[in-house]
Design a protein around this motif. Structure first.
Motif, PDB file in Angstrom:
ATOM      1  N   VAL A   7      59.763   5.952  87.346  1.00  0.00           N
ATOM      2  CA  VAL A   7      59.151   5.408  86.131  1.00  0.00           C
ATOM      3  C   VAL A   7      59.213   3.887  86.182  1.00  0.00           C
ATOM      4  O   VAL A   7      60.244   3.315  86.551  1.00  0.00           O
ATOM      5  CB  VAL A   7      59.892   5.910  84.863  1.00  0.00           C
ATOM      6  CG1 VAL A   7      59.423   5.173  83.616  1.00  0.00           C
ATOM      7  CG2 VAL A   7      59.718   7.405  84.700  1.00  0.00           C
ATOM      8  N   TRP A   9      58.604   1.406  83.297  1.00  0.00           N
ATOM      9  CA  TRP A   9      58.328   1.319  81.873  1.00  0.00           C
ATOM     10  C   TRP A   9      57.980  -0.119  81.482  1.00  0.00           C
ATOM     11  O   TRP A   9      58.715  -1.047  81.810  1.00  0.00           O
ATOM     12  CB  TRP A   9      59.545   1.797  81.072  1.00  0.00           C
ATOM     13  CG  TRP A   9      59.176   2.045  79.650  1.00  0.00           C
ATOM     14  CD1 TRP A   9      59.365   1.204  78.596  1.00  0.00           C
ATOM     15  CD2 TRP A   9      58.508   3.188  79.139  1.00  0.00           C
ATOM     16  NE1 TRP A   9      58.857   1.759  77.449  1.00  0.00           N
ATOM     17  CE2 TRP A   9      58.317   2.984  77.757  1.00  0.00           C
ATOM     18  CE3 TRP A   9      58.037   4.366  79.721  1.00  0.00           C
ATOM     19  CZ2 TRP A   9      57.688   3.917  76.941  1.00  0.00           C
ATOM     20  CZ3 TRP A   9      57.416   5.302  78.900  1.00  0.00           C
ATOM     21  CH2 TRP A   9      57.254   5.066  77.532  1.00  0.00           C
ATOM     22  N   VAL A  11      57.827  -3.448  79.395  1.00  0.00           N
ATOM     23  CA  VAL A  11      58.596  -4.139  78.353  1.00  0.00           C
ATOM     24  C   VAL A  11      58.144  -5.602  78.356  1.00  0.00           C
ATOM     25  O   VAL A  11      58.314  -6.300  79.351  1.00  0.00           O
ATOM     26  CB  VAL A  11      60.118  -4.066  78.606  1.00  0.00           C
ATOM     27  CG1 VAL A  11      60.885  -4.859  77.563  1.00  0.00           C
ATOM     28  CG2 VAL A  11      60.606  -2.620  78.637  1.00  0.00           C
ATOM     29  N   THR A  35      66.050  -0.716  75.855  1.00  0.00           N
ATOM     30  CA  THR A  35      64.712  -0.412  75.329  1.00  0.00           C
ATOM     31  C   THR A  35      63.962   0.531  76.256  1.00  0.00           C
ATOM     32  O   THR A  35      63.372   1.523  75.799  1.00  0.00           O
ATOM     33  CB  THR A  35      63.909  -1.710  75.129  1.00  0.00           C
ATOM     34  OG1 THR A  35      64.565  -2.506  74.141  1.00  0.00           O
ATOM     35  CG2 THR A  35      62.483  -1.430  74.713  1.00  0.00           C
ATOM     36  N   ALA A  36      63.973   0.259  77.544  1.00  0.00           N
ATOM     37  CA  ALA A  36      63.230   1.087  78.500  1.00  0.00           C
ATOM     38  C   ALA A  36      63.789   2.507  78.557  1.00  0.00           C
ATOM     39  O   ALA A  36      63.029   3.480  78.512  1.00  0.00           O
ATOM     40  CB  ALA A  36      63.254   0.450  79.884  1.00  0.00           C
ATOM     41  N   ALA A  39      63.112   4.271  75.023  1.00  0.00           N
ATOM     42  CA  ALA A  39      61.678   4.483  74.801  1.00  0.00           C
ATOM     43  C   ALA A  39      61.153   5.556  75.745  1.00  0.00           C
ATOM     44  O   ALA A  39      60.376   6.433  75.339  1.00  0.00           O
ATOM     45  CB  ALA A  39      60.911   3.175  74.984  1.00  0.00           C
ATOM     46  N   TRP A  40      61.580   5.503  77.002  1.00  0.00           N
ATOM     47  CA  TRP A  40      61.153   6.526  77.953  1.00  0.00           C
ATOM     48  C   TRP A  40      61.658   7.902  77.525  1.00  0.00           C
ATOM     49  O   TRP A  40      60.907   8.885  77.577  1.00  0.00           O
ATOM     50  CB  TRP A  40      61.631   6.204  79.375  1.00  0.00           C
ATOM     51  CG  TRP A  40      61.282   7.331  80.294  1.00  0.00           C
ATOM     52  CD1 TRP A  40      60.071   7.568  80.876  1.00  0.00           C
ATOM     53  CD2 TRP A  40      62.133   8.401  80.669  1.00  0.00           C
ATOM     54  NE1 TRP A  40      60.126   8.739  81.599  1.00  0.00           N
ATOM     55  CE2 TRP A  40      61.380   9.268  81.482  1.00  0.00           C
ATOM     56  CE3 TRP A  40      63.466   8.721  80.391  1.00  0.00           C
ATOM     57  CZ2 TRP A  40      61.911  10.428  82.029  1.00  0.00           C
ATOM     58  CZ3 TRP A  40      63.996   9.880  80.930  1.00  0.00           C
ATOM     59  CH2 TRP A  40      63.222  10.724  81.741  1.00  0.00           C
ATOM     60  N   HIS A  43      59.508   9.215  74.784  1.00  0.00           N
ATOM     61  CA  HIS A  43      58.193   9.572  75.330  1.00  0.00           C
ATOM     62  C   HIS A  43      58.280  10.867  76.145  1.00  0.00           C
ATOM     63  O   HIS A  43      57.469  11.781  75.971  1.00  0.00           O
ATOM     64  CB  HIS A  43      57.672   8.424  76.192  1.00  0.00           C
ATOM     65  CG  HIS A  43      56.424   8.747  76.926  1.00  0.00           C
ATOM     66  ND1 HIS A  43      55.186   8.751  76.340  1.00  0.00           N
ATOM     67  CD2 HIS A  43      56.230   9.099  78.224  1.00  0.00           C
ATOM     68  CE1 HIS A  43      54.279   9.093  77.234  1.00  0.00           C
ATOM     69  NE2 HIS A  43      54.890   9.302  78.387  1.00  0.00           N
ATOM     70  N   ARG A  76      58.181  -4.739  83.940  1.00  0.00           N
ATOM     71  CA  ARG A  76      58.269  -3.294  84.152  1.00  0.00           C
ATOM     72  C   ARG A  76      59.723  -3.009  84.476  1.00  0.00           C
ATOM     73  O   ARG A  76      60.310  -3.675  85.343  1.00  0.00           O
ATOM     74  CB  ARG A  76      57.400  -2.835  85.325  1.00  0.00           C
ATOM     75  CG  ARG A  76      55.929  -3.072  85.130  1.00  0.00           C
ATOM     76  CD  ARG A  76      55.350  -2.050  84.212  1.00  0.00           C
ATOM     77  NE  ARG A  76      53.957  -2.360  83.930  1.00  0.00           N
ATOM     78  CZ  ARG A  76      53.137  -1.510  83.373  1.00  0.00           C
ATOM     79  NH1 ARG A  76      53.558  -0.313  83.027  1.00  0.00           N
ATOM     80  NH2 ARG A  76      51.898  -1.855  83.121  1.00  0.00           N
TER      81      ARG A  76
END
Length: 140
Positions: A7, A9, A11, A35-36, A39-40, A43, A76
């Protein structure tokens, strides 16, 4: 190196992330990791993880700085699972800065979530919805 992370992600940096020296302050990198990962998880599970009976609390983090980033860089965060235990997940992470048509490594680190009962704060098994998502990030 990006191919090592299942992944990547997105940001964004924020205006407030820059310090007096004109680059993103070191403590902010930990915010990008947090956060990553979260949030992942939301999701990937389709779940508001804050509503689960078990919470993932941070037990350990580390960061090795490789390059400088600054607002308005787009980032990312690479995610992979280094260890999937009974009550904890260790994530290997990397922060990449979007530069032209490439991603440049800015930092690497790790992040350990320990799952605890939301009421007692005692360790509990990783919720099945979290485990199922995390299994897809296990690399060997």
């Amino acid at each position: 190196m990006t191919q090592q992370y299942p992944v990547l992600w997105p940001v964004p940096t924020r205006w407030a992330d820059n310090d007096h020296y004109g680059h993103v302050n070191n403590v902010t990198y930990y915010s990008y990791f947090d956060t990553a990962v979260n949030a992942w998880l939301m999701h990937a599970t389709g779940t508001d993880i804050r509503d689960l009976p078990a919470l993932g609390v941070v037990a350990q983090t580390s960061c090795q700085y490789v390059g400088s980033i600054s607002f308005p860089d787009q980032l990312r965060v690479g995610l992979r699972v280094a260890r999937l235990g009974n009550s904890s997940i260790t994530y290997d992470l990397a922060i990449f800065r979007e530069a032209d048509d490439a991603l440049e490594l800015a930092a690497t680190g790790n992040f350990v979530h320990v799952y605890v009962d939301s009421a007692t704060r005692k360790p509990v098994p990783i919720p099945e919805v979290i485990r199922a998502a995390a299994e897809g990030l296990v690399t060997e």
